[in-house]
Design an enzyme around this catalytic site. Structure first.
Site, short mmCIF file in Angstrom:
data_model
loop_
_atom_site.label_atom_id
_atom_site.label_comp_id
_atom_site.label_asym_id
_atom_site.label_seq_id
_atom_site.Cartn_x
_atom_site.Cartn_y
_atom_site.Cartn_z
N LYS A 22 37.28 32.86 50.52
CA LYS A 22 38.22 32.78 49.53
C LYS A 22 39.39 33.76 50.21
O LYS A 22 40.62 33.43 50.28
CB LYS A 22 38.11 33.42 48.41
CG LYS A 22 39.10 33.38 47.30
CD LYS A 22 39.00 33.94 45.84
CE LYS A 22 38.73 35.55 45.86
NZ LYS A 22 40.29 36.15 45.45
N ASN A 23 39.09 34.98 50.50
CA ASN A 23 40.04 35.96 51.00
C ASN A 23 40.48 35.52 52.26
O ASN A 23 41.64 35.89 52.51
CB ASN A 23 39.27 37.35 51.00
CG ASN A 23 39.07 37.88 49.48
OD1 ASN A 23 39.70 37.52 48.62
ND2 ASN A 23 38.24 38.79 49.44
N CYS A 118 43.51 40.41 39.10
CA CYS A 118 42.63 40.94 38.31
C CYS A 118 43.09 42.44 38.14
O CYS A 118 43.85 43.16 38.80
CB CYS A 118 41.40 41.21 39.22
SG CYS A 118 40.46 39.58 39.17
N ARG A 123 46.65 49.17 43.00
CA ARG A 123 46.97 48.37 44.36
C ARG A 123 48.31 48.09 44.69
O ARG A 123 48.77 46.98 44.93
CB ARG A 123 46.08 46.82 44.15
CG ARG A 123 44.61 47.16 44.12
CD ARG A 123 43.69 45.78 44.47
NE ARG A 123 43.79 44.75 43.18
CZ ARG A 123 43.24 43.78 43.43
NH1 ARG A 123 42.49 43.37 44.24
NH2 ARG A 123 43.44 42.91 42.43
N ASP A 308 33.78 44.55 46.70
CA ASP A 308 33.95 43.20 46.17
C ASP A 308 32.05 42.83 45.85
O ASP A 308 32.00 41.90 45.19
CB ASP A 308 34.34 42.22 46.73
CG ASP A 308 35.68 42.20 46.59
OD1 ASP A 308 36.32 42.70 45.68
OD2 ASP A 308 36.59 41.35 47.22
N ARG A 400 38.11 31.41 39.88
CA ARG A 400 39.12 32.12 41.10
C ARG A 400 38.33 32.21 42.37
O ARG A 400 39.02 32.19 43.50
CB ARG A 400 39.78 33.37 40.38
CG ARG A 400 40.88 33.11 39.47
CD ARG A 400 41.40 34.40 39.19
NE ARG A 400 42.06 34.99 40.28
CZ ARG A 400 41.55 36.23 40.87
NH1 ARG A 400 40.82 36.94 40.15
NH2 ARG A 400 42.37 36.74 41.94
#
Length: 423
Positions: A22-23, A118, A123, A308, A400
Site C-alpha cells: 500500500k505505502n 489516521c 505528523r 506499523d 484502507r
C-alpha cells in the site's frame, strides 16, 4: 458499515499470498505527474486508499484505469488541467501530500490541502515544505492549503533532514528528478518503499544513486518518460500475517515473503519462540504447543522495528509468559488499541510512549472498536486465539490497508466473517 466477527478456532494451516505494498503504491502513483507519458504499475493492491489516490489524480486531470481486477494501474498525466488538490479528497489520506513535489517540479505550481488520515499523531508536513524550499520553491500556507510556486523551475540543493521522514524523502526525491542540477538528500528514509520509488523513477529516466542508504544523490533531467514497474510486496501485510500462526498456533506459508523486508521484526518474532524459515516461494511461520516468550520492542525507522507492526506485535505479547515493554518512538497516540485489548482481558499499562504488557493465560472475545488501520488488524489477530467471539466495528479503517482480510484468514482455517453492522 460492516463489522468483523472472529471466533478463536485453533491452529492455522495453509498459505496466505502477500499483496503489493500500500505505502509503496501510494507513492508510485503520484510519480505519473512527472511525465506526459504513461506509467503502468503491476502488482497493485486493491484497497480503498488506492481508490482515493486515483480520485485525487483524476481531479488534477490525470487518467487512471484499473485493469486485471485491480492488479494493474494504468496512469497517464498528458493532459493535466488543474493544480489544486482539494481538501475534500486530501483529508481522507495523508499520502495525498505526495502530489505536491511532482506537480511543483513539472508544472511549476501547486495548491495542496493540508492532509488528513489516521489519528495517530500530528505528523506535520514541515519537513516536506523545507525540502522544497531548499530547492527554490516559494511556499505560503493560507486557509489550510499549501500554495507553492517555482518560477523558472526547481533547482538542485543539499537537503538535510533533521529527523528521518518517509513522506518528506519521497516528495523531495520526486521533485529532484526534474530540478536543474544536483540534489543531495542527507539522512533520508531508507525504507524499501523508498528504494522501490527510486527504481520506478530510474525506469522513467531519472538519475538517482544511493536509495536505501544515508545519502541519495539525484542529477536532474529535462524530462521523464513512461515505464512499467511492479509494486514491491507489502512488508506490513507480510508481518501481520506472519503473526497469525504465531498467535493462533499452526504453520502458514507466505509466498513472496522476504526476510530482508522485515529483518528486525523477524528477529523479535523468533525471540518469542516462533519459528521463521525461508522456503523456495517465500517464508514459513510455525508455532508448536509451547507458549510465547515475552520480549521488549522499540519502534524505529527502517531497518528497525516498524511502527506499523507495533499494534499487531502487542496482540501477540498479550498472552506471552512474563512482561514485555513496547516503546513507540515514531508516532505519538499510537497505543489507542490498548484499551480495546484490555476489554479482551489483556493487562496493559500505558505511560506516554511506553506500554508495559503483562501476559495472561487467555484473551476473551469482546465487542471492540477499530481506532486506526493497524489497530484494527491487531484486534482481529487477538481474536484468533481469544475465547468466544470478538466483534470488531469501524472496519473501514481496515479496508484502507488490507485486501479482504477475512478471505485470507479463512483460507488458512480461521473462523472469521464480515457482517453488516445493524447499529
Amino acid at each position: 458499515m460492516d463489522k468483523i466477527v472472529v471466533t478463536g478456532n485453533g491452529p492455522l494451516q495453509g498459505q496466505i499470498p502477500i499483496a503489493g505494498a500500500k505505502n509503496a503504491c501510494l507513492t508510485l502513483m503520484p510519480a505519473t505527474l512527472l511525465s506526459d507519458e504513461p506509467l503502468t504499475l503491476t502488482n497493485a493492491p486493491r484497497l480503498s486508499d488506492i481508490r482515493t489516490m486515483s480520485t485525487l489524480l483524476q481531479s488534477l486531470g490525470a487518467e487512471v484505469s484499473s485493469l486485471n481486477e485491480g492488479r494493474v494501474l494504468a496512469l497517464s498525466s498528458h493532459g493535466l488541467d488543474n493544480h489544486t488538490a482539494d481538501y475534500d479528497i486530501v483529508r481522507k489520506m495523508r499520502a495525498s501530500i505526495l502530489v505536491l513535489g511532482p506537480m511543483l517540479a513539472r508544472e511549476g505550481r501547486a495548491i495542496v490541502s493540508l492532509p488528513g488520515g489516521c489519528a495517530i499523531g500530528a505528523r506535520p508536513v514541515d519537513l516536506h515544505l523545507k525540502a522544497l524550499e531548499a530547492m527554490g520553491a516559494e511556499l505560503e500556507l493560507r486557509d489550510g492549503y499549501v500554495h507553492a510556486e517555482a518560477r523558472g523551475g526547481l533547482k538542485g540543493a543539499v537537503v538535510e533532514f533533521p529527523i528521518v521522514s518517509v513522506g518528506a524523502t519521497e516528495n523531495a526525491l520526486m521533485a529532484a528528478t526534474l530540478a536543474k542540477g544536483t540534489t543531495v538528500l542527507k539522512n533520508p528514509a531508507r525504507e524499501p518503499e523508498i528504494v522501490d520509488l527510486a527504481r520506478c523513477l530510474q525506469a522513467m529516466g531519472a538519475q538517482i544513486e544511493g536509495a536505501g542508504t544515508d545519502q541519495i544523490t539525484v542529477e536532474g533531467v529535462d524530462r521523464l518518460h513512461g515505464a512499467t514497474h511492479p509494486v514491491v510486496i507489502d512488508r506490513i501485510e507480510l508481518g501481520t500475517y506472519m503473526l497469525a500462526p504465531a498467535i493462533a498456533g499452526g504453520s502458514v506459508e507466505l509466498p513472496g515473503g522476504r526476510i530482508d523486508l522485515v529483518g528486525a521484526f523477524v528477529e523479535k518474532l523468533r525471540a518469542t519462540g516462533v519459528t521463521v524459515t525461508e522456503t523456495p516461494d517465500g517464508l514459513k511461520v510455525a508455532r508448536d504447543g509451547d507458549g510465547i516468550r515475552a520480549v521488549d520492542v522499540v519502534t524505529e525507522p527502517f531497518p528497525g522495528f516498524p511502527t506499523d507492526l507495533q499494534a499487531q506485535m502487542m496482540a501477540l505479547l498479550c498472552t506471552a509468559g512474563g512482561v514485555s515493554v513496547l516503546e513507540e518512538r515514531i508516532f505519538e497516540n499510537r497505543f489507542m488499541h490498548a484499551p480495546e485489548l484490555i476489554r479482551m482481558g489483556a493487562r496493559i499499562d500505558v505511560h506516554g510512549g511506553t506500554a508495559t504488557v503483562t501476559g495472561v493465560d487467555r484473551l476473551k472475545g469482546a465487542p471492540v472498536m477499530a481506532t486506526d488501520l493497524r489497530a484494527s488488524v491487531s484486534l482481529i489477530l487477538a481474536g484468533l486465539a481469544a475465547e468466544g467471539d470478538t466483534v470488531v466495528s469501524r472496519v473501514y479503517h481496515l479496508d484502507r490497508g488490507y485486501e479482504r482480510v477475512e478471505d485470507k484468514l479463512s483460507a488458512v482455517g480461521a473462523k472469521i466473517e464480515r457482517v453488516p453492522d445493524d447499529d
